[in-house]
Design a protein around this motif. Structure first.
Motif, PDB file in Angstrom:
ATOM      1  N   TRP A  98       0.807  -1.219   0.000  1.00 41.56           N
ATOM      2  CA  TRP A  98       0.000   0.000   0.000  1.00 41.56           C
ATOM      3  C   TRP A  98       0.843   1.274   0.000  1.00 41.56           C
ATOM      4  O   TRP A  98       0.335   2.342  -0.348  1.00 41.56           O
ATOM      5  CB  TRP A  98      -0.919   0.028   1.221  1.00 41.56           C
ATOM      6  N   HIS A  99       2.079   1.187   0.408  1.00 45.03           N
ATOM      7  CA  HIS A  99       2.867   2.385   0.701  1.00 45.03           C
ATOM      8  C   HIS A  99       3.973   2.646  -0.313  1.00 45.03           C
ATOM      9  O   HIS A  99       4.830   3.500  -0.086  1.00 45.03           O
ATOM     10  CB  HIS A  99       3.447   2.272   2.120  1.00 45.03           C
ATOM     11  N   ASN A 118     -13.191   0.689   6.566  1.00 46.89           N
ATOM     12  CA  ASN A 118     -12.406   1.815   6.038  1.00 46.89           C
ATOM     13  C   ASN A 118     -10.918   1.670   6.331  1.00 46.89           C
ATOM     14  O   ASN A 118     -10.191   2.649   6.360  1.00 46.89           O
ATOM     15  CB  ASN A 118     -12.929   3.139   6.605  1.00 46.89           C
ATOM     16  N   ALA A 121      -8.709   3.244   3.707  1.00 52.76           N
ATOM     17  CA  ALA A 121      -9.062   4.599   3.282  1.00 52.76           C
ATOM     18  C   ALA A 121      -7.794   5.412   3.029  1.00 52.76           C
ATOM     19  O   ALA A 121      -6.888   5.446   3.854  1.00 52.76           O
ATOM     20  CB  ALA A 121      -9.917   5.288   4.345  1.00 52.76           C
ATOM     21  N   GLY A 122      -7.732   6.031   1.867  1.00 55.24           N
ATOM     22  CA  GLY A 122      -6.562   6.808   1.496  1.00 55.24           C
ATOM     23  C   GLY A 122      -5.418   5.982   0.947  1.00 55.24           C
ATOM     24  O   GLY A 122      -4.413   6.558   0.496  1.00 55.24           O
ATOM     25  N   LEU A 123      -5.529   4.647   0.964  1.00 57.38           N
ATOM     26  CA  LEU A 123      -4.469   3.779   0.473  1.00 57.38           C
ATOM     27  C   LEU A 123      -4.831   3.072  -0.824  1.00 57.38           C
ATOM     28  O   LEU A 123      -3.954   2.814  -1.650  1.00 57.38           O
ATOM     29  CB  LEU A 123      -4.120   2.718   1.533  1.00 57.38           C
ATOM     30  N   GLU A 125      -8.389   1.988  -3.676  1.00 59.01           N
ATOM     31  CA  GLU A 125      -9.809   1.997  -4.021  1.00 59.01           C
ATOM     32  C   GLU A 125     -10.340   0.575  -3.853  1.00 59.01           C
ATOM     33  O   GLU A 125      -9.784  -0.377  -4.419  1.00 59.01           O
ATOM     34  CB  GLU A 125     -10.020   2.461  -5.459  1.00 59.01           C
TER      35      GLU A 125
END
Length: 238
Positions: A98-99, A118, A121-123, A125
């Motif tokens: 993810w990062h 969630n 979330a932010g990582l 879709e």
């Protein structure tokens, strides 16, 4: 139209893609890893199953700066889209996947999306495919997102599922001079009802030696009686 789907796998002489130890078994050599990096650079998306994601904790990147620069010069994202598939929603947001790199997609079912909540979330879709996680629907959705070449890197469940659904166009199989012999270790594919059965022969289009590794390239022609085939393959798709 769905993407061209390429399965990329390294296996031992007896068909295993890893051993049963806690440490990942490296089947490839440096030249073969570089070959895989080239395929990644040529792909629009790279897919692995959630079990492989949890077990190997890969970054799944194009490592060559030159290849990334060539992608950007051609008007493409620096990195291919990274895709994973989970029915349970059991994904750790701390994984390296993810990062690093660019965009990420998670395909799951309604139940998996609810379990995931969630957490990503932010990582990434998260895309729910409904009550059932169907690979033909997943591949069709990738096509609507402009994914023309999809590289599937495993593991056993993903390779088996894509082949059983007759969604594979090409296989790049690297054979390492290793014998694993452990029934608890994962294999290239598991049991499955593959279209055409044992009477369907794939087309060998190339053999390459990279040190002590042999790379076999196979083209998979459409089965005359396809199962779960969303869009018939045409010459324009190839």
């Amino acid at each position: 139209m769905r993407p061209w789907v390429l399965l990329s796998v390294a296996a031992s002489l007896d068909g295993y893609i890893d051993d049963a130890s806690a440490q990942r078994l490296l089947l490839s050599n440096a030249d073969d890893f570089d070959r895989v990096d080239q395929i990644r650079a040529e792909s629009d998306a790279i897919l692995i199953g959630a079990r492989t994601l949890r077990t190997d904790n890969p970054r799944l990147l194009v490592n060559s700066a030159e290849r990334r620069a060539a992608r950007v010069s051609a008007g493409r994202p620096e990195f291919p889209v990274k895709v994973t598939v989970t029915d349970s929603g059991d994904l750790d947001p701390g994984l390296r996947f993810w990062h690093t790199g660019g965009a990420k997609l998670v395909y799951t079912s309604d139940a998996g999306a609810a379990a995931l909540g969630n957490r990503l979330a932010g990582l990434a879709e998260v895309v729910s495919l409904g009550e059932r996680l169907a690979l033909p629907t997943l591949v069709a959705d990738l096509g609507t997102r402009g994914i023309h070449r999809l590289m599937v890197e495993g593991g056993t469940g993903m390779h088996t599922g894509f082949l059983a659904a007759d969604l594979v166009d090409e296989i790049r199989l690297a054979i390492a001079p290793i014998l694993v012999g452990d029934p608890a270790a994962p294999r290239f594919v598991g049991p499955g009802q593959f279209p055409g059965g044992a009477g369907r022969r794939l087309h060998l289009t190339g053999v390459e030696q990279l040190g002590d590794v042999a790379v076999l390239n196979y083209q998979v022609s459409p089965d005359p009686h396809p199962r779960n085939q969303l869009v018939p393959r045409t010459e324009s798709q190839h």
